[in-house]
Design a protein around this motif. Structure first.
Motif, PDB file in Angstrom:
ATOM      1  N   UNK A  24       0.870  -1.181   0.000  1.00  9.74           N
ATOM      2  CA  UNK A  24       0.000   0.000   0.000  1.00  9.74           C
ATOM      3  C   UNK A  24       0.907   1.232   0.000  1.00  9.74           C
ATOM      4  N   UNK A  25       0.943   1.906  -1.148  1.00 13.82           N
ATOM      5  CA  UNK A  25       1.893   2.986  -1.336  1.00 13.82           C
ATOM      6  C   UNK A  25       3.137   2.525  -2.059  1.00 13.82           C
ATOM      7  N   UNK A  26       3.321   1.221  -2.176  1.00 13.32           N
ATOM      8  CA  UNK A  26       4.453   0.663  -2.901  1.00 13.32           C
ATOM      9  C   UNK A  26       4.112   0.430  -4.366  1.00 13.32           C
ATOM     10  N   UNK A  27       5.092  -0.046  -5.097  1.00  7.90           N
ATOM     11  CA  UNK A  27       4.964  -0.172  -6.547  1.00  7.90           C
ATOM     12  C   UNK A  27       4.220  -1.441  -6.942  1.00  7.90           C
ATOM     13  N   UNK A  28       3.252  -1.267  -7.842  1.00  8.73           N
ATOM     14  CA  UNK A  28       2.500  -2.380  -8.426  1.00  8.73           C
ATOM     15  C   UNK A  28       2.515  -2.197  -9.939  1.00  8.73           C
ATOM     16  N   UNK A  29       2.852  -3.260 -10.650  1.00  5.85           N
ATOM     17  CA  UNK A  29       2.841  -3.226 -12.112  1.00  5.85           C
ATOM     18  C   UNK A  29       1.751  -4.157 -12.623  1.00  5.85           C
ATOM     19  N   UNK A  30       0.849  -3.597 -13.417  1.00  8.34           N
ATOM     20  CA  UNK A  30      -0.254  -4.355 -14.003  1.00  8.34           C
ATOM     21  C   UNK A  30      -0.021  -4.372 -15.511  1.00  8.34           C
ATOM     22  N   UNK A  31       0.369  -5.527 -16.018  1.00 11.65           N
ATOM     23  CA  UNK A  31       0.732  -5.675 -17.431  1.00 11.65           C
ATOM     24  C   UNK A  31      -0.419  -6.356 -18.158  1.00 11.65           C
ATOM     25  N   UNK A  32      -1.241  -5.545 -18.848  1.00 13.70           N
ATOM     26  CA  UNK A  32      -2.413  -6.080 -19.526  1.00 13.70           C
ATOM     27  C   UNK A  32      -2.092  -7.064 -20.630  1.00 13.70           C
ATOM     28  N   UNK A  33      -1.238  -6.697 -21.594  1.00 16.55           N
ATOM     29  CA  UNK A  33      -0.957  -7.636 -22.685  1.00 16.55           C
ATOM     30  C   UNK A  33      -0.379  -8.962 -22.209  1.00 16.55           C
ATOM     31  N   UNK A  34       0.433  -8.930 -21.142  1.00 14.13           N
ATOM     32  CA  UNK A  34       1.032 -10.166 -20.628  1.00 14.13           C
ATOM     33  C   UNK A  34       0.158 -10.841 -19.580  1.00 14.13           C
ATOM     34  N   UNK A  35      -0.920 -10.173 -19.148  1.00 17.92           N
ATOM     35  CA  UNK A  35      -1.807 -10.683 -18.089  1.00 17.92           C
ATOM     36  C   UNK A  35      -1.003 -11.038 -16.828  1.00 17.92           C
ATOM     37  N   UNK A  36      -0.169 -10.094 -16.392  1.00 19.70           N
ATOM     38  CA  UNK A  36       0.676 -10.312 -15.220  1.00 19.70           C
ATOM     39  C   UNK A  36       0.528  -9.156 -14.236  1.00 19.70           C
ATOM     40  N   UNK A  37       0.579  -9.463 -12.944  1.00 15.56           N
ATOM     41  CA  UNK A  37       0.606  -8.454 -11.881  1.00 15.56           C
ATOM     42  C   UNK A  37       1.836  -8.709 -11.038  1.00 15.56           C
TER      43      UNK A  37
END
Length: 348
Positions: free
Chosen positions: A331-344
């Motif tokens: 919470x407040x940290x980095x999150x990457x949501x990669x739609x084309x790769x369907x990865x979080x």
């Protein structure tokens, strides 16, 4: 803009504070609590330290704020974990000493009503961790869910990236914590259903913010810890999930509509929507009723986002809410949501 930093991580052998910033359920339901404490010691190698209000039902906001201050101020405490949530942590927020906490940053783990403290830490410049309380997750009958354990272990001890995975098996039906027979075996689970993506045409990387939708609504109503400077949320990843109170689709839509009218929804190019809890002791839905409830919630979310943030990428049924397993999110940290790769991918 507040700069948000990751606090130092504990190591096996360190002391971890266990507090009840909301409701002191350990005082009336000791079985999952004691099991959770044992697992902190034996499975994670941490020494839990309780505070005066941890088991005191009916403790005052002042007493709970005192425990929070003591846990952050003690140099021997290397992390802090909530026993469970509740419904009145909002009353504790005005009593907190922001400078004391800012001067003593530590990882805090909690969810549900602990959304209040997580938002407070966000505004204080400290990354918190949404998920993994003592009673519900560490005190799970039989064994911790392996995906919860893996996620919590990484969040506690390992800096760097961690890739989330859809639940292989999950559940949202609970059993009676007061009954010793509950703890004789693991709860029944169902096969995972995967994540469902909307607008997965790009990758978004930003800071996580949000939490339990009902608590976010209360914070908005009380004007607590939701910044009026909406630029602090620009480019972030919105995290929302609903509780065992099972808010209706109408209530979910109206809360999101209020957030949209305030301009909040438009700041987040990605939304992770937690798998909804669809069963409670007060509303023991059949599988058909549960599926209908989940569909109504999804429709409410899509309708609100189409109205206010139609281009936002949404991932439904991410396991970070009131269901089991419970993945830990920074919470407040980095999150990457990669739609084309369907990865979080999250950074702990």
């Amino acid at each position: 803009m507040t700069v948000i930093d990751y606090p130092p991580k504990p190591s096996p052998g360190d002391r971890i504070a266990v507090i009840s910033p909301s409701t002191a359920l350990p005082g009336v339901l000791p079985l999952p609590y004691e099991l959770g404490l044992r697992r902190l010691r034996t499975d994670f190698g941490l020494e839990p330290v309780e505070y005066p209000a941890t088991r005191k039902m009916g403790s005052t906001p002042q007493e709970r704020a005192g425990d929070i201050h003591a846990a952050f101020a003690d140099p021997e405490i290397k992390a802090i974990m909530a026993s469970i949530g509740g419904e009145d942590q909002l009353t504790v927020l005005p009593l907190l000493d922001r400078e004391l906490i800012r001067a003593n940053p530590k990882p805090f783990f909690g969810m549900s009503d602990n959304t209040n403290l997580l938002a407070f830490l966000y505004n204080t410049g400290i990354v918190g961790f949404h998920g993994a309380g003592v009673m519900a997750e560490l005190g799970r009958p039989g064994a911790m869910h392996p995906q919860t354990e893996e996620s919590l272990r990484a969040a506690l001890f390992t800096p760097g990236e961690f890739e989330l995975r859809p639940a292989e098996r999950w559940r949202d039906v609970s059993r009676d914590w007061a009954d010793p027979a509950t703890f004789d075996a693991e709860p029944e689970t169902r096969p995972g259903t995967g994540w469902d993506w909307v607008n997965p045409d790009r990758a978004v990387e930003g800071r996580g913010w949000g939490g339990c939708l009902e608590i976010v609504a209360w914070m908005l109503a009380a004007d607590r810890e939701v910044s009026h400077d909406l630029s602090v949320y620009e480019g972030g990843v919105l995290l929302l999930e609903t509780s065992e109170e099972l808010p209706s689709g109408t209530e979910v839509f109206r809360t999101l509509r209020n957030m949209g009218e305030r301009g909040l929804l438009q700041k987040f190019p990605a939304l992770l929507m937690g798998r909804p809890k669809t069963w409670s002791f007060e509303r023991p839905h059949t599988p058909e009723e549960a599926a209908r409830y989940a569909a109504e919630q999804r429709e409410a979310v899509v309708r609100a986002m189409r109205a206010y943030a139609p281009d936002t990428m949404i991932v439904f049924d991410v396991d970070f809410g009131h269901t089991d397993p419970q993945l830990v999110l920074p919470y407040g940290g980095t999150i990457r949501v990669d739609g084309p790769a369907r990865r979080i991918t999250v950074t702990y």
